[in-house]
Design an enzyme around this catalytic site. Structure first.
Site, mmCIF file in Angstrom:
data_model
loop_
_atom_site.group_PDB
_atom_site.id
_atom_site.type_symbol
_atom_site.label_atom_id
_atom_site.label_comp_id
_atom_site.label_asym_id
_atom_site.label_seq_id
_atom_site.Cartn_x
_atom_site.Cartn_y
_atom_site.Cartn_z
ATOM 1 N N ALA A 98 0.809 -1.217 0.000
ATOM 2 C CA ALA A 98 0.000 0.000 0.000
ATOM 3 C C ALA A 98 0.843 1.269 0.000
ATOM 4 C CB ALA A 98 -0.929 0.008 1.212
ATOM 5 N N LYS A 99 2.101 1.153 0.410
ATOM 6 C CA LYS A 99 3.029 2.300 0.454
ATOM 7 C C LYS A 99 2.405 3.489 1.174
ATOM 8 C CE LYS A 99 5.260 0.820 -3.846
ATOM 9 N NZ LYS A 99 4.317 -0.270 -4.219
ATOM 10 N N ARG A 100 1.790 3.221 2.320
ATOM 11 C CA ARG A 100 1.120 4.282 3.066
ATOM 12 C C ARG A 100 2.141 5.239 3.678
ATOM 13 N NH1 ARG A 100 -3.497 3.651 0.502
ATOM 14 N NH2 ARG A 100 -4.821 1.977 1.288
#
Length: 277
Positions: free
Chosen positions: A92-94
């Site tokens: 998700a590369k939050r």
């Protein structure tokens, strides 16, 4: 049990460090799943059936699920993978702050529904943006360290006043943030020398190594430098899940040939990587 302990058990069971990326691009789904109520879930289910014997982990990319039917498909996918005893790493590369970061981190909470076992995060906003993830000690947190895309060097190669490059500073910070032993690093496989250098900086942190499939990364370097005490992941997404596109050009109403090709691709990658373990 901590994520990396569970991952180590799965690696031993499957004799594999292969991460299968579940990126169900709607434009590339085979005809055999298009009439299903949730085509992406039907696609993932059949990919999991075909590949789970060779998978150490599944890595769905959140971008392919960010709509109402997509989130339903993702929940079903996580639950089904867990039913096969395979952990799930949500790519998700939050990276955000405060309440937003805490909300993002709920995808790791089982009381919110089927929960991912680990997640990828973007460190650009600093430690406080990652704290809601890091404090979940039983969940893995993979920090973007050195990415495999060509444009990554635009920022990651910048030299700081300390003399180190920006990506090197991120790697050091990830090590500092690893108080719960749940931090991993995302390090691309397209530059073997950098992969080796980063491993020397952080000997004990497992890597998620993308770029070995369609991006043509170095499999030997991915294994030699990506694993920490035998634990780490080498990811392929399109190279596995769409390996059957040629087979699907022939009459294949059931999709059997399409998904069989995915299973064969996962097996071949496992065997290729295991040469160097």
């Amino acid at each position: 049990m901590h994520f990396f302990d569970r991952l180590a058990d799965r690696i031993a069971t499957a004799d594999s460090v292969v991460s299968v990326g579940l990126d169900p691009d709607p434009a590339r789904l085979p005809d055999s799943v298009l009439d299903a109520d949730l085509p992406r879930w039907q696609f993932n289910r059949r990919i999991i059936d075909a590949t789970h014997e060779h998978a150490a982990c599944y890595k769905p990319n959140a971008a392919f699920y960010e709509d109402p039917d997509g989130w339903r498909a993702l929940e079903e996918t996580i639950a089904y993978a867990h039913g096969k005893n395979v952990p799930v790493l949500l790519d998700a590369k939050r990276g955000d702050i405060g309440n937003t970061a805490r909300q993002y981190a709920q995808i790791l909470d089982e009381d919110e529904g089927p929960a991912a076992d680990a997640i990828t995060v973007n460190p650009f906003l600093g430690r406080d943006s990652l704290e809601p993830f890091l404090q979940r000690a039983d969940r893995g947190v993979f920090v973007l360290g050195r990415t495999s895309n060509p444009g990554g060097e635009d920022l990651q190669d910048l030299e700081l006043a300390s003399g180190e490059k920006l990506y090197e500073r991120v790697v050091h910070l990830a090590d500092l943030w690893n108080g719960n032993g749940n931090v991993g690093l995302v390090v691309g496989a397209t530059n073997p020398d950098e992969l080796e250098e980063i491993r020397e900086l952080v000997p004990d942190i497992p890597f998620l190594v993308p770029g070995v499939g369609a991006q043509g990364g170095d499999a030997e370097a991915a294994v030699e430098h990506g694993l920490a005490d035998g634990v780490g992941l080498v990811n392929s997404s399109r190279g596995i899940i769409f390996a059957g596109e040629d087979a699907a050009t022939r009459r294949d109403d059931s999709g059997d040939a399409f998904f069989k090709a995915a299973g064969q691709s996962a097996k071949q990658l496992k065997q290729r990587l295991n040469q160097f373990r």
